[in-house]
Every structure is written in structure tokens, then in C-alpha cells.
Scaffold this active site. Structure first.
Site, PDB file in Angstrom:
ATOM      1  N   LYS A   1      -8.037  -8.861   1.023  1.00  0.00           N
ATOM      2  CA  LYS A   1      -7.034 -10.026   1.028  1.00  0.00           C
ATOM      3  C   LYS A   1      -8.258 -10.764   1.009  1.00  0.00           C
ATOM      4  CE  LYS A   1      -3.555 -11.630   0.766  1.00  0.00           C
ATOM      5  NZ  LYS A   1      -1.776 -11.176   0.581  1.00  0.00           N
TER       6      LYS A   1
HETATM    7  N1  GLU Z   1      -0.603 -10.824  -2.876  1.00  0.00           N
HETATM    8  C1  GLU Z   1       0.165 -10.365  -3.111  1.00  0.00           C
HETATM    9  C2  GLU Z   1       1.173  -9.512  -1.588  1.00  0.00           C
HETATM   10  O1  GLU Z   1       0.696 -10.529  -0.806  1.00  0.00           O
HETATM   11  C3  GLU Z   1      -0.523  -9.257  -4.265  1.00  0.00           C
HETATM   12  C4  GLU Z   1      -1.411  -8.350  -4.243  1.00  0.00           C
HETATM   13  C5  GLU Z   1      -1.835  -7.459  -5.486  1.00  0.00           C
HETATM   14  O2  GLU Z   1      -0.891  -7.914  -6.342  1.00  0.00           O
HETATM   15  O3  GLU Z   1      -2.663  -7.287  -4.823  1.00  0.00           O
HETATM   16  O4  GLU Z   1       0.904  -7.992  -1.657  1.00  0.00           O
END
Ligand code: GLU
Length: 452
Positions: free
Chosen positions: A115
């Protein structure tokens, strides 16, 4: 005598991620040799902090802090979004990266968890300022991201445009090769996949529908006749409103960071969306009752969908939640203390690592599409997403039943091994999803072994 001070809940997201892990861990594998492995699996592999200087529109230079955390890449490259938010910090990004590891494992896609976050207020930034922040952030991260190592995507207050800038910046730094797979959630014109923008909400709908179909909420087999309240009107919340309505639910309340709107007979969503587009907020949409931002969580309804940020349903308000089912479209909206209160009140929770996994599942499809130089059709995306989400829902429900049936065995074993420790919590859908995920990550880790 003075009354004992009320216990203050620890709302640090990384501590919460740890608490959730600790509640589930005793149900996983051999308790005896669990200790060392659990530290290995829980600890993030890499945390990068960068300081991003940006020339603002008024000529001043401002420095923003950015983070990228790779939690675990045992099952595949790191995967996870980048958020822009004034309150983001290292512990939040660490928690979100950890949740991504479990999420990818629950829906069984070959990614680990990662993240990113930049501490900034995107609502107070111009497009040009956001573009500069994004580009400089990606340049500073350098090869900490890459198509086969760590692949970003959208998250809170970032979108397809942000992903286009990420792709372009990375491509400028790596000329002469196809870099499309370095980031997902891109615009359709630059290797994006149809169906990515509403994937989080669609996934949440599929999980909810399947949970109802297979008897998760006695007496309620589908969405017909249900009422739904949604906190958050960004990517997940706004699409969820339309998709749940189109599947037979009545949307009675929605909110954004400024406040909410309520109509017990059902909101006119087209009017609410038009009002949001015109004024920047849902507040004041015609023929609605106004709500304070967090009041939306307490309106009477069948299904409550928190689709904003962490720590919205806590020990403070969990006893006022007025629904039968909580569907976590956001990451981390319900705290462990609230989980306990909701369970006591027989309110079911479809946990984030299952309920909002549709986004990363379609990101996975986009990544495969890019590596194959292929183009997928939207109906293929929906069909494949449905299969993934249904299967994961079934696995989690079966796991919950199995754990509940063996609960006494686990309890006895736990108190034999760790006398005097906190008793085990009855497995709910979150614990079931966690145990599945942790078991999968652990199995991969054991099969690979510790290098060297
Ligand atoms: N930000 C989204 C989540 O928390 C998507 C992450 C992604 O597609 O890599 O799942």
C-alpha cells in the site's frame, strides 16, 4: 469512590491489524510452532518513506511525506493502492498493506500485500499540484515499485488519472520496454480494463448477494425489499448505491465527508448524484433529510455499507448501529471492540478483506491483460469476478462453520498451551476470512522456506 475511567479504544490501524491477526491466529495450523512464523508473516517486509518537494501554484515550495509499504510477497508481487489523504501516516499504510496480503489470499489471486499513501489534502490541491505530487512520489520510489515486484492502484482520493501519471512517470524512467503492468486502474486508453472503476462496489454486491443466497441472513434470500445505508460517496460508495438499487434494494441514506442525506422511502439517486456533481457534496440534495456525517451509520436499515475510511464503527457507536448486516466496502471501518459488540447483538459483518476485494481482483485481471498484451471484454470481467467472489464467499462461510464446530477443541488447546491468556473469541466471518488467508500465506511461506 470514583467511577473507573472508561477504557479508551486503541484506534491505531496497525495495532488493530495486529489485534485481528492475533484473534485469528490460534485457529490456524499447529499452535505449538506458531510463534516465530506468526512474527515473520505479520511483519512488513519493507517500509519506504520519501519526502516530495513540489512547487505549488502560488510559487511556494512545499514538502509532502509519502509512504510505500510492501507487507508480504510470499504468494506473489506486492499489490495495493495509493491514497492521498491529510491523515495518512506510516502506521495506517502498514495496516492497509497488511490487509492487502490477507485480501489477495482470501480471493486467491497470486499477489502479496502492499500500500502507499501521500500525506496531503487533495481537496485543497489543483490538478497540476496533484500531478506534480504523483510524479515526484513515483520518481522517489524508484524501483521500489515494478510490474513484477509491487504494483500500485487507486485508493482513497486517487483515480484513473492518477494511475495514468504513475504509468507515464514509471515509463519515462524505464524506456524501451512495455511497462503497462506496473500499475492498475489505468484509463481504458492506456491499458485499463473495462469494469475496473466499479469493481470494488460490484464485488461487494456479489459477496452480499451470494451470502444471502446461501443462507447467511436467515429469512433474507436476496436484496428484494431490503433497505441500505451507505457511508461514503467516493468510488466504492457511489457505485454501490446504484448497483445495490439496481439489484432490488432501496437506498435510504448516503453520506460524504460533509454530511449525509436520508429518505426512509428511498432516495432519488439520480438527483443525489446530480447534486454531488454540482456542489461537491450530497448534503442538501432535494427532498432529503440532512444527517450529520456519522449519523448515516445509525439509520434503521437492513444493510449498512461503510465505504469511506477506517475506524467508523467503534466501541463508541457500535451499540447504536441499526442494521442486520454490515458490508465493509471500506478498509478497516469496524474496530475489534465494535466487532465484539455487533456479534453480541447478532449483527453480521462481511469483512473488508472479502467484501471489498472486487477492486483488486479486477486489478489482477488488468495486470494479466497487460502482460498478455490482450484486451478483455467487460462481460468476461464480470463473469470472472463473479466466480472469484462467489467462491471466496463460500470458502469463508464454510470455514466459519468448521471453526465454530471445532470451537471447543481450539479453546481447550489454547488454554492448555497458554494458560491465563484471553479466551478465544467465537469465530465470525472476519476470523474465518483471516484464518483462510493466514493459512494460505503460511503454507506458501513454509513451502518456500526461509532464505538462505
Ligand atoms: N485500493 C484497493 C483496495 O484497497 C485496490 C487495490 C488494487 O487494486 O491493487 O483493495
Amino acid at each position: 469512590m470514583t467511577a473507573p475511567a472508561p477504557q479508551v479504544e486503541d484506534l491505531n490501524p496497525h495495532h488493530i491489524a495486529r489485534k485481528q491477526f492475533d484473534l485469528a491466529a490460534p485457529f490456524v495450523g499447529n499452535l505449538d510452532d506458531w510463534d516465530g512464523i506468526s512474527e515473520w508473516i505479520f511483519t512488513p517486509e519493507r517500509t519506504v518513506t520519501v519526502y516530495i518537494p513540489v512547487v505549488m501554484d502560488n510559487g511556494d515550495v512545499r514538502v509532502f511525506r509519502g509512504f510505500r509499504v510492501l507487507h508480504n510477497d510470499t504468494r506473489g508481487p506486492g499489490k495495493g493502492g495509493i491514497r492521498f489523504h491529510p491523515q495518512t501516516d506510516e502506521d495506517e499504510v502498514k495496516a492497509l498493506a497488511t490487509w492487502m496480503s490477507w485480501k489477495c489470499a482470501v480471493v486467491d489471486i497470486p499477489f502479496g500485500g502492499a500500500k502507499g499513501g501521500v500525506e496531503c489534502d487533495p481537496r485543497a490541491l489543483s490538478v497540476e499540484e496533484k500531478r506534480k505530487i504523483t510524479r515526484r512520489f513515483i520518481a522517489s520510489l524508484g524501483d521500489n515499485i515494478g510490474p513484477h515486484t509491487d504494483i500500485p492502484a487507486p485508493d482513497v482520493y486517487t483515480d484513473a488519472q492518477t494511475m495514468a501519471w504513475i504509468y507515464d512517470t514509471y515509463s519515462m524512467m524505464h524506456p524501451g520496454q512495455n511497462n503497462l503492468a506496473v500499475v492498475t486502474g489505468k484509463p481504458l486508453d492506456i491499458g485499463g480494463i473495462p469494469g475496473r472503476s466499479d469493481a470494488t462496489a460490484r464485488g461487494a454486491l456479489m459477496v452480499t448477494e451470494h451470502f444471502l443466497q446461501i443462507g447467511g441472513l436467515p429469512g433474507q434470500r436476496d436484496l428484494q425489499g431490503t433497505t441500505v445505508a451507505i457511508q461514503g460517496f467516493g468510488n466504492a460508495g457511489r457505485f454501490a448505491a446504484t448497483l445495490f438499487r439496481d439489484s432490488g434494494a432501496t437506498i435510504v441514506a448516503v453520506s460524504d465527508s460533509r454530511g449525509g442525506v436520508y429518505d426512509p422511502d428511498g432516495l432519488d439517486l439520480a438527483a443525489v448524484c446530480a447534486h454531488k456533481d454540482e456542489t461537491g457534496s450530497v448534503v442538501g440534495a432535494p427532498n432529503t433529510q440532512a444527517l450529520e456525517p456519522k449519523e448515516v451509520l445509525e439509520v434503521p436499515c437492513h444493510i449498512l455499507i461503510p465505504a469511506a475510511l477506517e475506524n467508523q464503527i467503534t466501541a463508541e457507536n457500535a451499540d447504536r448501529i441499526n442494521c442486520r448486516l454490515v458490508v465493509e466496502a471500506a478498509n478497516g471501518p469496524v474496530t475489534p471492540a465494535a466487532d465484539r459488540i455487533l456479534a453480541e447483538r447478532d449483527i453480521k459483518v462481511l469483512p473488508d478483506i472479502l467484501a471489498n476485494a472486487g477492486g483488486v481482483v479486477v486489478s489482477y485481471f488488468e495486470w494479466v491483460q497487460n502482460l498478455d498484451n490482450a484486451q478483455w471484454e467487460e462481460h468476461e470481467v464480470h463473469e470472472k469476478l463473479r466466480r472469484k467472489m462467489y467462491r471466496a464467499t463460500e470458502h469463508v462461510m464454510t470455514q466459519r462453520v468448521n471453526l465454530a464446530e471445532s470451537f471447543e477443541y481450539y479453546q481447550n488447546r489454547w488454554s492448555d498451551l497458554y494458560p491465563g491468556s484471553e479466551p478465544l473469541v467465537t469465530p465470525d466471518m472476519r476470523i474465518a476470512a483471516y484464518t483462510l488467508a493466514i493459512e494460505r500465506v503460511r503454507r506458501a511461506a513454509e513451502q518456500r522456506g526461509v532464505w538462505p
